[in-house]
Scaffold this motif. Sequence first.
Motif, PDB file in Angstrom:
ATOM      1  N   ASP A 262       0.827  -1.200   0.000  1.00 32.89           N
ATOM      2  CA  ASP A 262       0.000   0.000   0.000  1.00 32.89           C
ATOM      3  C   ASP A 262       0.862   1.251   0.000  1.00 32.89           C
ATOM      4  O   ASP A 262       0.539   2.250  -0.652  1.00 32.89           O
ATOM      5  N   LYS A 263       1.986   1.171   0.732  1.00 27.45           N
ATOM      6  CA  LYS A 263       2.864   2.330   0.816  1.00 27.45           C
ATOM      7  C   LYS A 263       4.266   1.865   1.175  1.00 27.45           C
ATOM      8  O   LYS A 263       4.443   0.944   1.965  1.00 27.45           O
ATOM      9  N   ALA A 264       5.244   2.487   0.569  1.00 27.00           N
ATOM     10  CA  ALA A 264       6.638   2.230   0.902  1.00 27.00           C
ATOM     11  C   ALA A 264       7.366   3.556   0.992  1.00 27.00           C
ATOM     12  O   ALA A 264       7.207   4.424   0.129  1.00 27.00           O
ATOM     13  N   THR A 265       8.169   3.700   2.046  1.00 22.73           N
ATOM     14  CA  THR A 265       8.983   4.893   2.219  1.00 22.73           C
ATOM     15  C   THR A 265      10.444   4.486   2.138  1.00 22.73           C
ATOM     16  O   THR A 265      10.921   3.673   2.935  1.00 22.73           O
ATOM     17  N   ILE A 266      11.143   5.028   1.163  1.00 22.50           N
ATOM     18  CA  ILE A 266      12.532   4.650   0.891  1.00 22.50           C
ATOM     19  C   ILE A 266      13.431   5.822   1.262  1.00 22.50           C
ATOM     20  O   ILE A 266      13.252   6.936   0.768  1.00 22.50           O
ATOM     21  N   HIS A 267      14.406   5.565   2.132  1.00 19.72           N
ATOM     22  CA  HIS A 267      15.377   6.588   2.501  1.00 19.72           C
ATOM     23  C   HIS A 267      16.512   6.552   1.476  1.00 19.72           C
ATOM     24  O   HIS A 267      17.294   5.604   1.436  1.00 19.72           O
ATOM     25  N   VAL A 268      16.568   7.567   0.632  1.00 20.38           N
ATOM     26  CA  VAL A 268      17.478   7.553  -0.513  1.00 20.38           C
ATOM     27  C   VAL A 268      18.764   8.329  -0.246  1.00 20.38           C
ATOM     28  O   VAL A 268      19.531   8.594  -1.176  1.00 20.38           O
ATOM     29  N   GLY A 269      19.030   8.690   1.001  1.00 21.68           N
ATOM     30  CA  GLY A 269      20.267   9.360   1.351  1.00 21.68           C
ATOM     31  C   GLY A 269      20.099  10.858   1.515  1.00 21.68           C
ATOM     32  O   GLY A 269      19.167  11.472   0.985  1.00 21.68           O
ATOM     33  N   GLU A 270      21.017  11.437   2.283  1.00 20.13           N
ATOM     34  CA  GLU A 270      21.041  12.881   2.535  1.00 20.13           C
ATOM     35  C   GLU A 270      19.724  13.374   3.128  1.00 20.13           C
ATOM     36  O   GLU A 270      19.281  14.495   2.860  1.00 20.13           O
TER      37      GLU A 270
ATOM     38  N   LYS B 109      16.740  12.482   2.459  1.00 23.26           N
ATOM     39  CA  LYS B 109      15.621  12.527   1.517  1.00 23.26           C
ATOM     40  C   LYS B 109      14.874  11.197   1.517  1.00 23.26           C
ATOM     41  O   LYS B 109      15.466  10.134   1.726  1.00 23.26           O
ATOM     42  N   THR B 110      13.586  11.269   1.262  1.00 22.62           N
ATOM     43  CA  THR B 110      12.773  10.057   1.184  1.00 22.62           C
ATOM     44  C   THR B 110      11.966  10.053  -0.105  1.00 22.62           C
ATOM     45  O   THR B 110      11.517  11.096  -0.583  1.00 22.62           O
ATOM     46  N   LEU B 111      11.793   8.861  -0.627  1.00 14.40           N
ATOM     47  CA  LEU B 111      10.926   8.627  -1.777  1.00 14.40           C
ATOM     48  C   LEU B 111       9.768   7.758  -1.300  1.00 14.40           C
ATOM     49  O   LEU B 111       9.982   6.658  -0.786  1.00 14.40           O
ATOM     50  N   THR B 112       8.559   8.245  -1.450  1.00 18.84           N
ATOM     51  CA  THR B 112       7.376   7.501  -1.032  1.00 18.84           C
ATOM     52  C   THR B 112       6.684   6.938  -2.264  1.00 18.84           C
ATOM     53  O   THR B 112       6.475   7.646  -3.256  1.00 18.84           O
ATOM     54  N   ILE B 113       6.354   5.658  -2.203  1.00 19.96           N
ATOM     55  CA  ILE B 113       5.605   4.997  -3.279  1.00 19.96           C
ATOM     56  C   ILE B 113       4.291   4.516  -2.689  1.00 19.96           C
ATOM     57  O   ILE B 113       4.279   3.708  -1.755  1.00 19.96           O
ATOM     58  N   GLU B 114       3.187   5.019  -3.215  1.00 23.70           N
ATOM     59  CA  GLU B 114       1.864   4.687  -2.702  1.00 23.70           C
ATOM     60  C   GLU B 114       1.040   4.029  -3.801  1.00 23.70           C
ATOM     61  O   GLU B 114       1.056   4.468  -4.954  1.00 23.70           O
ATOM     62  N   ALA B 115       0.360   2.962  -3.430  1.00 24.76           N
ATOM     63  CA  ALA B 115      -0.527   2.273  -4.368  1.00 24.76           C
ATOM     64  C   ALA B 115      -1.957   2.394  -3.873  1.00 24.76           C
ATOM     65  O   ALA B 115      -2.282   1.936  -2.775  1.00 24.76           O
ATOM     66  N   LYS B 116      -2.804   3.014  -4.682  1.00 22.16           N
ATOM     67  CA  LYS B 116      -4.210   3.153  -4.338  1.00 22.16           C
ATOM     68  C   LYS B 116      -4.990   2.086  -5.093  1.00 22.16           C
ATOM     69  O   LYS B 116      -5.028   2.073  -6.317  1.00 22.16           O
ATOM     70  N   ARG B 117      -5.618   1.185  -4.321  1.00 20.83           N
ATOM     71  CA  ARG B 117      -6.341   0.074  -4.950  1.00 20.83           C
ATOM     72  C   ARG B 117      -7.593  -0.226  -4.140  1.00 20.83           C
ATOM     73  O   ARG B 117      -7.628  -0.015  -2.922  1.00 20.83           O
ATOM     74  N   LYS B 118      -8.604  -0.732  -4.805  1.00 17.09           N
ATOM     75  CA  LYS B 118      -9.833  -1.127  -4.130  1.00 17.09           C
ATOM     76  C   LYS B 118      -9.709  -2.517  -3.523  1.00 17.09           C
ATOM     77  O   LYS B 118     -10.337  -2.828  -2.528  1.00 17.09           O
ATOM     78  N   SER B 119      -8.905  -3.357  -4.163  1.00 15.27           N
ATOM     79  CA  SER B 119      -8.744  -4.733  -3.713  1.00 15.27           C
ATOM     80  C   SER B 119      -7.269  -5.077  -3.681  1.00 15.27           C
ATOM     81  O   SER B 119      -6.477  -4.576  -4.499  1.00 15.27           O
TER      82      SER B 119
ATOM     83  N   LYS C 261      16.123  12.501  -5.692  1.00 21.47           N
ATOM     84  CA  LYS C 261      15.819  13.807  -5.109  1.00 21.47           C
ATOM     85  C   LYS C 261      14.738  13.685  -4.039  1.00 21.47           C
ATOM     86  O   LYS C 261      14.519  14.609  -3.253  1.00 21.47           O
ATOM     87  N   GLY C 262      14.066  12.520  -4.017  1.00 22.85           N
ATOM     88  CA  GLY C 262      12.951  12.324  -3.101  1.00 22.85           C
ATOM     89  C   GLY C 262      11.659  12.770  -3.739  1.00 22.85           C
ATOM     90  O   GLY C 262      11.625  13.318  -4.844  1.00 22.85           O
ATOM     91  N   GLY C 263      10.571  12.493  -3.058  1.00 21.45           N
ATOM     92  CA  GLY C 263       9.267  12.861  -3.594  1.00 21.45           C
ATOM     93  C   GLY C 263       8.260  11.763  -3.392  1.00 21.45           C
ATOM     94  O   GLY C 263       8.430  10.890  -2.523  1.00 21.45           O
ATOM     95  N   LYS C 264       7.224  11.775  -4.213  1.00 22.54           N
ATOM     96  CA  LYS C 264       6.131  10.835  -4.034  1.00 22.54           C
ATOM     97  C   LYS C 264       5.636  10.316  -5.376  1.00 22.54           C
ATOM     98  O   LYS C 264       5.333  11.095  -6.283  1.00 22.54           O
ATOM     99  N   ILE C 265       5.566   8.996  -5.465  1.00 21.76           N
ATOM    100  CA  ILE C 265       4.967   8.326  -6.619  1.00 21.76           C
ATOM    101  C   ILE C 265       3.644   7.726  -6.162  1.00 21.76           C
ATOM    102  O   ILE C 265       3.591   7.042  -5.135  1.00 21.76           O
ATOM    103  N   VAL C 266       2.588   7.984  -6.913  1.00 19.50           N
ATOM    104  CA  VAL C 266       1.279   7.405  -6.612  1.00 19.50           C
ATOM    105  C   VAL C 266       0.841   6.553  -7.798  1.00 19.50           C
ATOM    106  O   VAL C 266       0.724   7.046  -8.925  1.00 19.50           O
TER     107      VAL C 266
END
Length: 742
Positions: free
Chosen positions: A685-693, A695-705, A733-738
């Motif tokens: 559903d969600k992953a937070t990756i510490h990419v150094g310095e 910074k974090t990269l967040t990957i979020e998956a929005k799903r009904k099932s 650079k960090g950020g958010k992927i949905v």
Amino acid sequence: MITRRSFLGSLSAVSAGLAVADALPLKAFAKSASSSDVTRYVKIAIGTGGHGHTYPGASMPWGAVQLSPDTGVKGWDHCSGYHYDDKTILGFSHTHLSGTGASDMLDFLVVPHVGPVKLAASDYQQAFSHDDEVARPGYYSVKLKDSGILAELTATERCGVHRYTFPQSDSATLMLDMTHLIDGDPTKINWARLKVEGRRTLTGGRSTQLWSPGREIYFAMQFSRPADAVQIFVDDKPVAGDTSSQPRIKCVARFKTKAGEKILVKTGISGISTEGAMANLNAEVPGWDFDAVQHKAHQAWEQALGAIQVESSNTRHKEIFYTALYHTMLAPTLFDDVTGKYAGMDGKVHDLPAGMRNYSTFSLWDTYRALHPLYTLIAPQKVPDLVNCLIREGEQSPGGVPIWPLQQKETFCMVGYHSAPVVAEALVKGFQGIDAKAAYKIFRKRAMEDDYRGLGGYRKYGYVPCDVSDENASKTMDYAYDDAAVAAIAKAAGETQESEMLLKRSRNYKNLYDKESGFIRPRYSDGHWAGPFAPNAINVSRKWRDYTESNAWVTTFSVQHDPEGLAEMLGGKKALEKKLDDLFSADPTQPADMPPDVAGLVGQYAHGNEPSHHIAYLYNYAGAPEKAQKRLRSLMETMYDNQPNGMQGNEDCGQMSAWFILSALGIYPVDPVKAKWDIGTPIFDKATIHVGEGKTLTIEAKRKSAEDALVKQVHFNGNKHEELTFDHAELVKGGKIVFEMA
């Protein structure tokens, strides 16, 4: 829209035939783990059964010591020294390989016992039960049934610490078996030396002639209290004196113990000398506080594994994921002393540049694909050290650029020279502190001059002829990929003209494409095709194996650096899509001479072996990303499990695990050298990756099932993302992927 077709079919298991144990008795970390401590999800038993070839013992992240129980020394499934199906333990040695398909290590076996001294392994092995094992990152324990001894193990980076709780006995012993080898053949010991220094200290070393020929390793071992007596044995016969230089040495320390008495053993190792081993021991374990060492190891693992935080209600997925992440940090392994000295590939002792570390155990044919790319995302601080180590090894080694170096000796295992893509990837991704010109000097020699394993024929004919060299079809494809990697190194070094030449030469893979059969096929030096041809065969020319742990089905897709050219060669995107469909639906029958590494079959796709790992992502380049997503989700569900036999094929120093980690996040590098991440399908559903310095990269998956595996659309930092790749420079650079799933 990334997904253009409906979700066809279900996510039911494909014909993987994954057999698992009914339970996973190796206990999880529970008592001292906080709710944020992801070590509690690590199930170290995963991979110790089946053909995983992993070990359950104690180590630090990327540590030099792997202190672990050995249950056997014979057979392919004992490459790590341990197999889950075994019922007895021989003892506890200090070095192990994680998931390899070849055998070595198991240095300095310690055997605790009570009763009459037993010197033969068949006599001193002791029964155990998995119910009496505890394994968690940095700690292992087991109750030995025959003696009633509780054995506990932990480690620092260069030292192993044992704690043995004995019953009351007038005949308790700790034996050091220096003849212990993975294949049990004492003739493979080149030399061994042992010195007894009083009744508390043993020092020595040995050289072995196994997979890593002439490998040297030294130790310094101390007991927490003086032994009542210490006796050296040579060829299982007692000898006088306190030193020995015979190849078959064992040493027995005798103790009288009270019920519940604990005797500790601490051992430093070094690739240089016993003095180096003692310096490591004094620096890293100055006292006798086992619990403090264990706590420090746990903290190191908590920090390392905390590089990625995932959120999901699926505990099974989290256990597979964090065990996989744990496995990616067991190799490469540290191989230097606290003094900053290290053993070079030239057999000499060198001083490290200030601030650098030296490493060994590079399974490069496997790990360039996903393990090293993973490090560029979650452990960027390690990348320059690893890459500079490879460059140093190439400068020092008589054999040239690294192939599969193990403790500063070259095994020359596997085809190609895939240190090139590891170095190239780091340069293309902009890592600092790497000398591109120094790197290009050693890789240019290999690419342009060396007549190494068919490379002369490759340069002459544009392919490796099947009458010139074995594994010729796979070598051609690997040399073509390495050409593209060396081209990137040349470009970074300012050698533009040679870079362009090498990039052009990297298209040589097309010279082995047979349009009539539709496959990459062995070819003679006069140009005619080898036959009779069968696409599932490993040997077509009948002279030797033409493919490396593979066949024409998989090798035809081994074009990581030019998937667009692959599609064109096959007849366009639709032809590539059909070829992929045919691969996954083909008759899975393998010839009798196919190695056991080729496992996890879906049609002729073999997930248990690394050349298949990028193939499902090629659907992206065929204009059918939804097929990639469906296939990837199926592979994640069926090729991995949270059981001892939980992975198809052997782990290969973290590559099998790195594939799962990246694929579970929804990204994967088809070609790491391009510094791009191909889009797949995230399972969390969600992953937070510490990419150094910071910074974090967040990957979020929005799903009904939870079963939703198709990607409807993607947003990156709030903007709609239309491409099927991400640039590495943007992700770090960090950020958010949905991901919006359907």
